[in-house]
Write a protein that holds these residues in place. Structure first.
Motif, PDB file in Angstrom:
ATOM      1  N   LEU A 163      -5.385  -8.670  -6.654  1.00 55.62           N
ATOM      2  CA  LEU A 163      -5.512  -9.858  -5.798  1.00 55.62           C
ATOM      3  C   LEU A 163      -6.389 -10.919  -6.457  1.00 55.62           C
ATOM      4  O   LEU A 163      -6.088 -12.115  -6.386  1.00 55.62           O
ATOM      5  CB  LEU A 163      -6.060  -9.479  -4.423  1.00 55.62           C
ATOM      6  CG  LEU A 163      -5.088  -8.724  -3.510  1.00 55.62           C
ATOM      7  CD1 LEU A 163      -5.794  -8.294  -2.220  1.00 55.62           C
ATOM      8  CD2 LEU A 163      -3.867  -9.573  -3.193  1.00 55.62           C
ATOM      9  N   GLY A 164      -7.450 -10.499  -7.117  1.00 51.66           N
ATOM     10  CA  GLY A 164      -8.315 -11.449  -7.817  1.00 51.66           C
ATOM     11  C   GLY A 164      -7.572 -12.180  -8.926  1.00 51.66           C
ATOM     12  O   GLY A 164      -7.686 -13.403  -9.081  1.00 51.66           O
TER      13      GLY A 164
ATOM     14  N   GLN B 110      -3.348  -6.465   6.782  1.00 56.86           N
ATOM     15  CA  GLN B 110      -3.813  -6.067   5.470  1.00 56.86           C
ATOM     16  C   GLN B 110      -4.265  -7.301   4.706  1.00 56.86           C
ATOM     17  O   GLN B 110      -3.840  -8.427   4.983  1.00 56.86           O
ATOM     18  CB  GLN B 110      -2.774  -5.266   4.704  1.00 56.86           C
ATOM     19  CG  GLN B 110      -1.473  -5.965   4.424  1.00 56.86           C
ATOM     20  CD  GLN B 110      -0.469  -5.026   3.792  1.00 56.86           C
ATOM     21  OE1 GLN B 110       0.266  -4.357   4.496  1.00 56.86           O
ATOM     22  NE2 GLN B 110      -0.454  -4.971   2.476  1.00 56.86           N
ATOM     23  N   LEU B 111      -5.125  -7.070   3.773  1.00 58.35           N
ATOM     24  CA  LEU B 111      -5.701  -8.137   2.964  1.00 58.35           C
ATOM     25  C   LEU B 111      -4.606  -8.854   2.194  1.00 58.35           C
ATOM     26  O   LEU B 111      -3.666  -8.230   1.706  1.00 58.35           O
ATOM     27  CB  LEU B 111      -6.721  -7.527   1.996  1.00 58.35           C
ATOM     28  CG  LEU B 111      -7.572  -8.488   1.184  1.00 58.35           C
ATOM     29  CD1 LEU B 111      -8.409  -9.368   2.111  1.00 58.35           C
ATOM     30  CD2 LEU B 111      -8.466  -7.704   0.251  1.00 58.35           C
TER      31      LEU B 111
ATOM     32  N   THR C  46       0.821  -1.222   0.000  1.00 60.59           N
ATOM     33  CA  THR C  46       0.000   0.000   0.000  1.00 60.59           C
ATOM     34  C   THR C  46       0.852   1.268   0.000  1.00 60.59           C
ATOM     35  O   THR C  46       0.340   2.348  -0.262  1.00 60.59           O
ATOM     36  CB  THR C  46      -0.936   0.003   1.227  1.00 60.59           C
ATOM     37  OG1 THR C  46      -0.146  -0.135   2.409  1.00 60.59           O
ATOM     38  CG2 THR C  46      -1.948  -1.130   1.138  1.00 60.59           C
TER      39      THR C  46
ATOM     40  N   VAL D 165      -8.335   1.269  -4.209  1.00 63.42           N
ATOM     41  CA  VAL D 165      -8.722  -0.012  -3.619  1.00 63.42           C
ATOM     42  C   VAL D 165      -9.270  -0.955  -4.684  1.00 63.42           C
ATOM     43  O   VAL D 165      -9.001  -2.160  -4.647  1.00 63.42           O
ATOM     44  CB  VAL D 165      -9.755   0.214  -2.480  1.00 63.42           C
ATOM     45  CG1 VAL D 165     -10.298  -1.105  -1.970  1.00 63.42           C
ATOM     46  CG2 VAL D 165      -9.133   1.023  -1.357  1.00 63.42           C
ATOM     47  N   GLU D 166      -9.996  -0.442  -5.633  1.00 62.38           N
ATOM     48  CA  GLU D 166     -10.556  -1.289  -6.694  1.00 62.38           C
ATOM     49  C   GLU D 166      -9.440  -1.971  -7.489  1.00 62.38           C
ATOM     50  O   GLU D 166      -9.511  -3.162  -7.787  1.00 62.38           O
ATOM     51  CB  GLU D 166     -11.442  -0.463  -7.617  1.00 62.38           C
ATOM     52  CG  GLU D 166     -12.126  -1.321  -8.666  1.00 62.38           C
ATOM     53  CD  GLU D 166     -13.059  -0.514  -9.560  1.00 62.38           C
ATOM     54  OE1 GLU D 166     -13.542  -1.098 -10.544  1.00 62.38           O
ATOM     55  OE2 GLU D 166     -13.291   0.682  -9.287  1.00 62.38           O
ATOM     56  N   ASN D 167      -8.391  -1.212  -7.818  1.00 62.72           N
ATOM     57  CA  ASN D 167      -7.262  -1.776  -8.545  1.00 62.72           C
ATOM     58  C   ASN D 167      -6.556  -2.850  -7.700  1.00 62.72           C
ATOM     59  O   ASN D 167      -6.158  -3.891  -8.215  1.00 62.72           O
ATOM     60  CB  ASN D 167      -6.281  -0.671  -8.958  1.00 62.72           C
ATOM     61  CG  ASN D 167      -5.250  -1.173  -9.940  1.00 62.72           C
ATOM     62  OD1 ASN D 167      -5.562  -1.960 -10.828  1.00 62.72           O
ATOM     63  ND2 ASN D 167      -4.023  -0.733  -9.775  1.00 62.72           N
ATOM     64  N   GLU D 168      -6.403  -2.603  -6.408  1.00 58.95           N
ATOM     65  CA  GLU D 168      -5.796  -3.588  -5.503  1.00 58.95           C
ATOM     66  C   GLU D 168      -6.595  -4.882  -5.509  1.00 58.95           C
ATOM     67  O   GLU D 168      -6.026  -5.973  -5.546  1.00 58.95           O
ATOM     68  CB  GLU D 168      -5.719  -3.031  -4.078  1.00 58.95           C
ATOM     69  CG  GLU D 168      -4.745  -1.893  -3.922  1.00 58.95           C
ATOM     70  CD  GLU D 168      -4.774  -1.269  -2.542  1.00 58.95           C
ATOM     71  OE1 GLU D 168      -5.435  -1.818  -1.631  1.00 58.95           O
ATOM     72  OE2 GLU D 168      -4.125  -0.223  -2.359  1.00 58.95           O
ATOM     73  N   GLN D 169      -7.921  -4.772  -5.474  1.00 61.69           N
ATOM     74  CA  GLN D 169      -8.770  -5.966  -5.472  1.00 61.69           C
ATOM     75  C   GLN D 169      -8.686  -6.711  -6.798  1.00 61.69           C
ATOM     76  O   GLN D 169      -8.712  -7.940  -6.819  1.00 61.69           O
ATOM     77  CB  GLN D 169     -10.216  -5.579  -5.150  1.00 61.69           C
ATOM     78  CG  GLN D 169     -10.383  -5.111  -3.718  1.00 61.69           C
ATOM     79  CD  GLN D 169     -11.782  -4.628  -3.425  1.00 61.69           C
ATOM     80  OE1 GLN D 169     -12.682  -4.669  -4.267  1.00 61.69           O
ATOM     81  NE2 GLN D 169     -11.979  -4.146  -2.200  1.00 61.69           N
ATOM     82  N   ARG D 170      -8.544  -5.998  -7.886  1.00 59.11           N
ATOM     83  CA  ARG D 170      -8.373  -6.651  -9.193  1.00 59.11           C
ATOM     84  C   ARG D 170      -7.062  -7.429  -9.239  1.00 59.11           C
ATOM     85  O   ARG D 170      -7.006  -8.546  -9.744  1.00 59.11           O
ATOM     86  CB  ARG D 170      -8.391  -5.614 -10.312  1.00 59.11           C
ATOM     87  CG  ARG D 170      -9.756  -5.096 -10.607  1.00 59.11           C
ATOM     88  CD  ARG D 170      -9.734  -4.147 -11.775  1.00 59.11           C
ATOM     89  NE  ARG D 170     -11.087  -3.719 -12.062  1.00 59.11           N
ATOM     90  CZ  ARG D 170     -11.392  -2.581 -12.616  1.00 59.11           C
ATOM     91  NH1 ARG D 170     -10.436  -1.753 -12.995  1.00 59.11           N
ATOM     92  NH2 ARG D 170     -12.640  -2.270 -12.839  1.00 59.11           N
TER      93      ARG D 170
END
Length: 187
Positions: A105-106, A153-154, A90, A98-103
């Motif tokens: 990780l996905g 953190q996730l 981060t 956050v959306e880009n981070e989730q993409r």
């Protein structure tokens, strides 16, 4: 069998898979996916791969010596399980939202599941290592981060096993070249 570098080799194999399958779609530079420690505040990477534990895989123990050339035998390899977490840095200047981070990780999770068999050996006694997502509770994950003195953190928690660490211990033996039997006819 793999020598002492097998732990590093497995980490680099996971890193290679992630780089080949995430870049440049979601992360521009392959160097932005790195072997990293979450406590490193100065590193500029987007996705970090951290090896946080190594355990012996007792269920997979092999007891038999491995025959070598000549009159030598090698002790069996030690089966290990490697425990990893994939996390977003981060503090990276490249992270946007956050959306880009989730993409990211996905996609990373998708890569791990698409390559659940990490490597297959050409030698039949070595087998292959499997990637398994870990069903850790939130408390178990929090403990990992608290030991590092870093806020939770996730991340994606997974293991790779069996990883066979070879032994360098070799034993020599003598072959039986002749045998005598005395069979007496008792009657």
């Amino acid at each position: 069998m793999a020598d002492f570098s097998i732990i590093s080799d497995v980490s680099n194999e996971v890193l290679k898979l992630l780089r080949e399958n995430i870049c440049p779609e979601l992360i521009q530079s392959p160097e932005s996916i790195a072997l990293a420690v979450p406590t490193d505040k100065n590193a500029d990477f987007q996705l970090g791969l951290y090896l946080y534990d190594i355990q012996e895989l007792r269920e997979y123990q092999q007891q038999d010596l491995i025959r070598l050339r000549g009159n030598r035998a090698q002790y069996p390899p030690k089966p290990l399980t490697l425990f990893f977490v994939l996390f977003i840095n981060t503090k990276s200047q490249f992270m946007s939202n956050v959306e880009n981070e989730q993409r990211i990780l996905g996609r990373a999770m998708q890569v791990l599941m698409d390559h659940a068999i990490l490597y297959e050996s050409g030698e039949e006694d070595e087998g292959s290592a499997s990637v398994t997502l870990l069903p850790l509770s939130y408390e178990e994950k929090t403990k990992i981060w608290s030991v590092l003195s870093v806020p939770y953190q996730l991340g994606i928690y997974f293991s790779v096993s069996p990883v066979l660490l070879s032994s360098r211990r070799v034993r020599t033996f003598r072959r039986v070249v002749a045998a005598e039997f005395d069979v007496a006819n008792r009657g």
